[in-house]
Design a protein around this motif. Structure first.
Motif, PDB file in Angstrom:
ATOM      1  N   ALA A   1      13.885   4.218  32.503  1.00 23.76           N
ATOM      2  CA  ALA A   1      16.331   3.984  33.133  1.00 23.76           C
ATOM      3  C   ALA A   1      16.069   2.609  32.676  1.00 23.76           C
ATOM      4  N   ALA A   2      15.031   2.431  33.840  1.00 18.02           N
ATOM      5  CA  ALA A   2      15.357   0.001  33.827  1.00 18.02           C
ATOM      6  C   ALA A   2      14.985   0.018  32.890  1.00 18.02           C
ATOM      7  N   GLN A   3      13.682  -0.162  31.982  1.00 15.15           N
ATOM      8  CA  GLN A   3      13.088  -0.649  30.804  1.00 15.15           C
ATOM      9  C   GLN A   3      14.135  -0.348  29.399  1.00 15.15           C
ATOM     10  N   ALA A   4      15.322   0.840  29.087  1.00 16.15           N
ATOM     11  CA  ALA A   4      15.333   1.110  28.076  1.00 16.15           C
ATOM     12  C   ALA A   4      16.220   0.335  27.222  1.00 16.15           C
ATOM     13  N   ALA A   5      16.816  -0.626  27.836  1.00 16.21           N
ATOM     14  CA  ALA A   5      18.309  -1.490  27.203  1.00 16.21           C
ATOM     15  C   ALA A   5      17.626  -1.916  26.342  1.00 16.21           C
ATOM     16  N   ALA A   6      16.805  -2.799  26.619  1.00 11.62           N
ATOM     17  CA  ALA A   6      16.398  -3.732  25.199  1.00 11.62           C
ATOM     18  C   ALA A   6      15.110  -3.168  23.773  1.00 11.62           C
TER      19      ALA A   6
ATOM     20  N   ARG B   1      13.006  -1.524  21.409  1.00 11.72           N
ATOM     21  CA  ARG B   1      13.181  -0.388  20.791  1.00 11.72           C
ATOM     22  C   ARG B   1      12.655   1.160  20.606  1.00 11.72           C
TER      23      ARG B   1
ATOM     24  N   ARG C   1      21.534   9.537  27.964  1.00 12.52           N
ATOM     25  CA  ARG C   1      21.691   8.287  28.114  1.00 12.52           C
ATOM     26  C   ARG C   1      21.644   7.202  27.730  1.00 12.52           C
ATOM     27  N   THR C   2      20.802   6.668  27.459  1.00 13.36           N
ATOM     28  CA  THR C   2      20.502   5.619  27.449  1.00 13.36           C
ATOM     29  C   THR C   2      20.474   5.230  25.487  1.00 13.36           C
TER      30      THR C   2
ATOM     31  N   LEU D   1      17.879   5.375  24.097  1.00 15.03           N
ATOM     32  CA  LEU D   1      16.559   4.965  23.633  1.00 15.03           C
ATOM     33  C   LEU D   1      16.112   6.316  22.073  1.00 15.03           C
TER      34      LEU D   1
END
Ligand SMILES: Cc1ncc(COP(=O)(O)O)c(C=O)c1O
Length: 388
Positions: free
Chosen positions: A148-153, A155, A185-186, A188
Motif C-alpha cells: 500500500a505504501a509503495q502503490a501510488a506511483a 505501474r 483500494r489503490t 495498483l
C-alpha cells in the motif's frame, strides 16, 4: 547499441550452471523440471494425430491470439469465469513477462517486485529501464502495508503467490485477501505469475489473486511445469483494457506461438489427461522434497542454517549462518561435488549474500542425500575458516 542494450545482463544462473555442469557434480542449481515427468508417449501419439488430421493448418501461419481450442481449454482450466477472448497464448510465460514489460514500463517507471523474486522477470523488465523497487516480504510474500505504501506511483506489482521461485513460499488465504484489498483500494495493477500452482503436495493453494480481481490483474500461466518446458507454451489472461496492446506486442515479437505445438497440447489435454498426469509429478516431487528436508535436518543440525519447508513447487530456500557468503561457499561446494544457486542475484537491489536456492526435483533421493551431506561438509569447512 541502444541504451537499453547496456541494461541487459546475462542470466547469472545460466552463467553459474556453465561452471557447475561437470558430470561428477550433483546439481541442485538448475530450475529445470524433472525430465522423467515428460509424457513422451502421449506427445508421440498426439503429434501423429495432429499431422494426420490437421497437418496443413498446423504447419501454416496462425492467429496471434493463439489456437482457439487451446484458448478455450486454458479458460476452462482456470478457477474463475475467464473468457477465452481474454486468453493470449504465449511462447512460454517468459514471453508474457516480456510483453508486459513492453506495454507497461516507461524508462523510470516504478515497478514493484517481491524480495527476492524470479530472476527471469527482472531480466524481462530491465531493458525497459524501470525503477525496480523491492517489496518488504515475509514467509508469505509481499507485506500488504508495504504494498500500500509503495502503490501510488507504481505501474504494477509483480507477485508469485504459489511456491515462489526462488523461495518456495506461498501466500495464505488472508494474505491474498489483504493484497487484493490494497490493489482494489489503490488501483495498483497486479501481474500474477503462477507456473507452479498445480504442483502442490499437501493441499491445493488458495484461489489466485486474479480470481478475486480479474479486472485488475494480468495472470501468467505455463505448460512448462505440468507438461514440458521445451514446448515453450504459456498463456496470459488480461483485462480488456490491456489485451489489445499485449496482442500487438505479441505480433511484433513473433507473430504467433507455434500452431503445431498448440494443437499437440490440445490433443494431449483431451480426456482429462492433466488430472491423471499432474498427480504423478506431485508424488515424485513430494518424495524428493521430503528427502531433502530430512537430509537438511540431519546434516545441518547445529550449523546455524535456516531453511523453508515448501508445500509445493520445485525450490527450497536456505539461509546460511552469519559471516558465510553463499557465493564464496559455492566454489567449495562444487569442489565437494554439489552445486546450488546463490540467492543474492534474485534480489532487485543488494541481495542477502547468506541465502541460496536448492532445487529438489531433478536429483534422485540418493543424490539429494549425498548432495546435502556434501553441502554440509563444505559449510563446516567455511565455518572453520571463519573461526580460524
Ligand atoms: C516464476 C517463473 N515465471 C516464469 C517462468 C518461465 O516459464 P516458461 O517461459 O517456461 O513458461 C519460470 C521458469 O522457470 C518461473 O520460475
Amino acid at each position: 547499441m541502444a541504451a537499453r542494450a547496456a541494461q541487459m545482463n546475462p542470466s547469472v544462473i545460466r552463467e553459474i550452471l556453465k561452471v557447475t555442469e561437470r558430470p561428477e557434480v550433483i546439481s541442485l542449481a538448475g530450475g529445470l523440471p524433472s525430465p522423467e515427468t515428460f509424457p513422451v508417449e502421449a506427445f508421440e501419439q498426439a503429434c501423429a494425430r495432429v499431422l494426420q488430421t490437421d497437418g496443413r493448418a498446423a504447419l501454416q501461419y496462425a492467429a496471434s491470439e493463439g489456437y482457439g481450442p487451446l484458448r478455450e481449454a486454458v479458460a476452462a482450466m482456470l478457477p474463475w469465469d475467464a473468457d477465452p477472448a481474454q486468453v493470449l497464448i504465449t511462447t512460454g510465460s517468459q514471453q508474457g513477462l516480456d510483453l508486459i514489460a513492453k506495454i507497461l514500463i516507461d524508462a523510470g517507471s516504478p515497478v514493484l517486485v517481491e524480495t527476492p523474486t524470479y530472476l527471469g522477470a527482472l531480466q524481462a523488465f530491465t531493458p525497459m529501464q524501470p525503477q525496480v523497487a523491492g517489496l518488504r516480504c515475509d514467509d508469505e510474500g509481499a507485506v500488504p502495508d508495504d504494498l500500500a505504501a509503495q502503490a501510488a506511483a507504481a505501474r504494477f506489482a509483480y507477485l508469485l503467490p504459489n511456491f515462489q521461485n526462488p523461495t518456495g513460499r506461498t501466500m495464505g488465504e488472508e494474505r491474498r485477501r489483504a493484497v487484493v484489498e490494497v490493489a482494489v483500494r489503490t488501483g495498483l495493477p497486479l501481474v500474477e505469475d503462477n507456473p507452479y500452482g498445480d504442483l502442490w503436495f499437501d493441499a491445493p493453494p488458495p484461489a489466485p489473486l486474479s480470481a478475486r480481481h480479474p479486472e485488475g490483474c494480468i495472470y501468467l500461466g505455463s505448460f512448462s511445469k505440468v507438461l514440458a518446458p521445451g514446448l515453450r507454451l504459456g498463456f496470459l489472461v488480461a483485462p480488456k483494457a490491456v489485451y489489445p496492446k499485449l496482442l500487438q506486442a505479441k505480433q511484433a515479437a513473433d507473430l504467433h506461438t507455434p500452431g503445431f505445438n498448440q494443437r499437440v497440447v490440445v490433443e494431449v489435454l483431451r480426456d482429462g489427461f492433466l488430472d491423471r498426469h499432474v498427480p504423478t509429478i506431485r508424488a515424485l516431487y513430494r518424495s524428493r522434497r521430503d528427502a531433502m528436508l530430512a537430509a537438511l535436518e540431519r546434516e545441518m543440525a547445529g550449523l546455524g542454517v535456516e531453511f523453508g519447508r515448501p508445500s509445493g513447487g520445485m525450490f527450497l530456500w536456505l539461509r546460511l549462518p552469519p559471516g558465510i557468503d553463499a557465493g564464496a561457499l559455492l566454489a567449495q561446494a562444487v569442489a565437494r561435488g554439489v552445486a546450488f544457486v546463490p540467492g543474492a542475484p534474485f534480489y532487485p537491489a543488494a541481495g542477502d549474500a547468506r541465502t541460496l536456492r536448492l532445487s529438489f526435483v531433478t536429483a534422485s533421493v540418493e543424490q539429494i542425500e549425498r548432495a546435502v551431506a556434501a553441502l554440509a561438509r563444505s559449510l563446516q569447512d567455511a565455518l572453520q575458516q571463519r573461526h580460524g
